[in-house]
Design an enzyme around this catalytic site. Structure first.
Site, PDB file in Angstrom:
ATOM      1  CB  SER A 146      -0.869   0.003   1.263  1.00 29.93           C
ATOM      2  OG  SER A 146      -1.495   1.253   1.439  1.00 29.93           O
ATOM      3  CE1 TYR A 159      -3.989  -2.153   5.341  1.00 28.21           C
ATOM      4  CE2 TYR A 159      -3.238   0.045   4.752  1.00 28.21           C
ATOM      5  CZ  TYR A 159      -3.773  -1.181   4.373  1.00 28.21           C
ATOM      6  OH  TYR A 159      -4.080  -1.422   3.060  1.00 28.21           O
TER       7      TYR A 159
END
Ligand code: NAP
Length: 272
Positions: A146, A159
């Site tokens: 990501s 995350y």
């Protein structure tokens, strides 16, 4: 001339394939000719996807499993190899954010859960698939990282760290496995419309604010990630390994915050 984008005869394993990006990537690999093992916890969604894949004229193997359960990564790799007669493409896509909040509001359990799913499960699948791919002398591993793993991101520190760890693992495995013919790359999507990002749209105005910092001025679709995944899976990218391919509509391409991109339509300005 052979088509280096053709995946006919290749066997793929896609984790987190029941919906969102993983589902689209599984369909993209299928369209390119691969036979695909699809895994996630939602058996019914996987069965529906398998029917779609079969309708496209190729085959799918449904593996209903929680990838964080001990022994699951080893089992799904072994079952894919037994079904497909080999393994060529591994897409480590299963992931989640879990709880969100400032670092001090997140608990150790929040961290454990997110890092276990996003990073430890990816590492475990790589550990199980690596020997198979190396023995074959070819293979492509694609880790769904990501943009959050490239920069710091408020509210989702756990995350972001799990995705940064995926990127680091990608680079290390690429160097360790290159002489075996096994490539390892990462995709780093920006804001893509899926169930994962749906909570961001319920906060009034936040979705638009986020889009505002994307030069392409829109959220990405799952199909925006499909082409880059197929590219990294196929021979067209055969000399590319250890890379992070960012798929974010330009989000990470410029400095200066959302304000400056507003000036683009204004054109040339003389500044003193
Ligand atoms: P999504 O729609 O929520 O899909 C997540 C997938 O992961 C589902 O198929 C889910 O299936 C599976 N999964 C979750 N927990 C699992 C578990 N314990 N065991 C097995 N499978 C599990 O999210 P998405 O947006 O498509 O995200 C896919 C990947 O892209 C993730 O790694 C995410 O971090 C990454 N990503 C997304 C974005 C974005 O903007 N959407 C941006 C950057 C990166 P089940 O629930 O059926 O198990």
């Amino acid at each position: 001339m052979t088509n280096s984008f053709d995946l006919t005869g290749r066997v793929a394993l896609v984790t987190g394939a029941s919906r969102g990006i993983g589902r689209a990537v599984a369909l993209g690999l299928t369209a390119a000719g691969a036979r695909t093992a699809i895994t996630a916890r939602s058996g019914r969604d996987l069965a529906a996807l398998a029917r779609e894949i079969t309708a496209l004229g190729t085959q799918a193997l449904v593996l209903e499993a929680d990838i964080t359960s001990p022994g699951t990564p080893e089992r799904i790799v072994a079952e894919t190899v037994a079904w497909g007669g080999g393994l060529d493409i591994v897409v480590n896509n299963a992931g989640a954010i879990g709880a969100a909040g400032p670092f001090l509001a997140l608990t150790q359990e929040d961290w454990q859960e997110t890092v276990d799913l996003n990073f430890h499960a990816t590492a475990a699948v790589c550990r199980a698939a690596g020997p198979v791919l190396s023995a074959q002398g070819k293979g492509s591993v694609i880790n769904m990282a990501s943009v959050a793993g490239i920069n710091g991101v408020p509210m989702i520190s756990h995350y972001a760290v799990s995705k940064a760890a995926m990127i680091s693992l990608t680079r290390t495995l690429a160097t360790e496995w290159a002489t075996d013919g096994v490539r390892v790359n990462a995709l780093a999507p920006g804001w893509i419309t899926t169930d994962l990002t749906e909570p961001f749209t319920v906060v009034e105005g936040l979705a638009d604010t986020l889009t505002h910092s994307v030069p392409a001025r829109r959220w990405g679709t799952v199909e925006d990630v499909t082409g880059p995944a197929v590219f990294l899976a196929c021979d067209a990218s055969q000399f590319i390994t250890g890379q992070v391919l960012v798929v974010d509509g330009g989000l990470s391409a410029y400095e200066g915050g959302p304000g400056l991109v507003d000036l683009v339509p204004v054109g040339r300005i003389s500044l003193r």
